[in-house]
Design an enzyme around this catalytic site. Structure first.
Site, PDB file in Angstrom:
ATOM      1  N   SER A 111       8.479   1.762   5.244  1.00 20.35           N
ATOM      2  CA  SER A 111       8.187   0.345   5.171  1.00 20.35           C
ATOM      3  C   SER A 111       6.941  -0.055   5.940  1.00 20.35           C
ATOM      4  O   SER A 111       6.767  -1.199   6.320  1.00 20.35           O
ATOM      5  CB  SER A 111       9.380  -0.456   5.702  1.00 20.35           C
ATOM      6  N   CYS A 112       6.047   0.891   6.213  1.00 21.31           N
ATOM      7  CA  CYS A 112       4.856   0.588   6.995  1.00 21.31           C
ATOM      8  C   CYS A 112       3.807  -0.071   6.113  1.00 21.31           C
ATOM      9  O   CYS A 112       3.533   0.399   5.022  1.00 21.31           O
ATOM     10  CB  CYS A 112       4.297   1.858   7.619  1.00 21.31           C
ATOM     11  N   GLY A 113       3.187  -1.127   6.619  1.00 18.63           N
ATOM     12  CA  GLY A 113       2.228  -1.823   5.802  1.00 18.63           C
ATOM     13  C   GLY A 113       0.780  -1.601   6.167  1.00 18.63           C
ATOM     14  O   GLY A 113      -0.083  -1.798   5.334  1.00 18.63           O
ATOM     15  N   CYS A 115      -0.511   1.219   8.301  1.00 21.47           N
ATOM     16  CA  CYS A 115      -0.869   2.497   8.921  1.00 21.47           C
ATOM     17  C   CYS A 115      -2.249   2.940   8.451  1.00 21.47           C
ATOM     18  O   CYS A 115      -2.554   2.878   7.270  1.00 21.47           O
ATOM     19  CB  CYS A 115       0.158   3.564   8.558  1.00 21.47           C
TER      20      CYS A 115
END
Length: 273
Positions: A111-113, A115
């Site tokens: 769910s990283c937006g 990185c």
């Protein structure tokens, strides 16, 4: 290729007023690294649920700005490896040229937006406002929320994943996708809708997670005029929804919801509330 999206493990129920109960089987969602490759150049490693990967890369490619439409994608190849999956996307020459000109390195997490983004001006985002959304009646939101459970089989099994759904103006769910990552679930939904030929202006999107600014950006790039979130939005999400013309409805429950944008309030007061 049938790819398991959950697996069984053993857990013991902890009762606060007595000893551990007997062990029992528990279903947990599968989470794996998915290496997204354009041409022969790795672009991103995202932690995701390995279902609907064709939908995922279609939506991801659009919301990352790598493609402008499905016409930019010539083909997708999914390969399972010992430590995850490699999804190779074959782009048409013009799209590949654009991608090479703006290529960046990204190492993903669930769910990283953001990185891999090294400065504020590298944050990807929608450049145009969406077309004004047709008003969505509160009863349509209630109908969508009431029907959401039956479109979340993996969540019913594991209680550990997010969902995103596309609904018609009356609130009937036309398409839904699930993933351990909230961004991934929305990208999968966007990709599925694109591949099915749905017009984003003909309905609204519901997400089961909180609404951060990236979710607004993805909805706007897709062309959805209304985004409904079960949890609360961030201040930047509200700012971006105002700027991009997205009707943002959040803290959505079956009996009520809160409209944060396109309400008769100045933007500063809306955020403060």
């Amino acid at each position: 290729m049938s790819i398991p999206v959950s697996r069984s493990t053993i857990g013991r129920t902890l009762r606060y007023d007595r000893a551990l109960d007997r062990p029992s089987a528990v279903e947990v969602p599968v989470e794996v690294p998915v290496n997204i490759v354009y041409g022969n150049l790795p672009y991103a490693v995202m932690m995701a649920t390995p279902g609907d990967l064709d939908d995922f890369v279609a939506g991801f490619s659009l919301t990352e700005g790598i493609v402008r439409s499905l016409d930019d994608i010539r083909g997708v190849r999914v390969e399972e490896q010992a430590d995850g999956f490699v999804v190779t996307v074959d782009l048409v020459a013009e799209a590949l040229g654009r991608h090479l000109a703006r290529r960046r390195s990204l190492s993903g997490r669930t769910s990283c937006g953001l990185c891999g983004v090294e400065s504020l001006d590298q944050i990807p985002g929608a450049s145009d406002t969406v077309a004004p959304a047709a008003p969505i009646a509160p009863v349509a939101i209630a109908r969508a929320l009431a029907g959401l459970d039956e479109h979340q089989p993996l969540h019913r099994l594991t209680r550990a994943v997010h969902a995103a759904a596309f609904c018609d103006p009356a609130g009937a769910i036309l398409m839904a996708r699930e993933d351990v990552g909230r961004h991934n679930a929305l990208d999968k939904l966007i990709g599925a809708c694109l591949r099915a030929g749905f017009n984003p202006a003909d309905g609204f999107v519901v997400i089961t997670s909180r609404c951060s600014f990236e979710m607004i950006e993805k909805a706007a790039i897709f062309g959805a005029g209304t985004l409904v979130a079960i949890s609360a939005p961030t201040s930047l999400a509200i700012d971006r929804a105002h700027a991009l013309g997205v009707s943002l409805v959040a803290v959505a429950r079956r009996d009520a919801a809160v409209a944060f944008t396109h309400a008769p309030l100045p933007q500063r007061e809306a955020i403060a509330s």
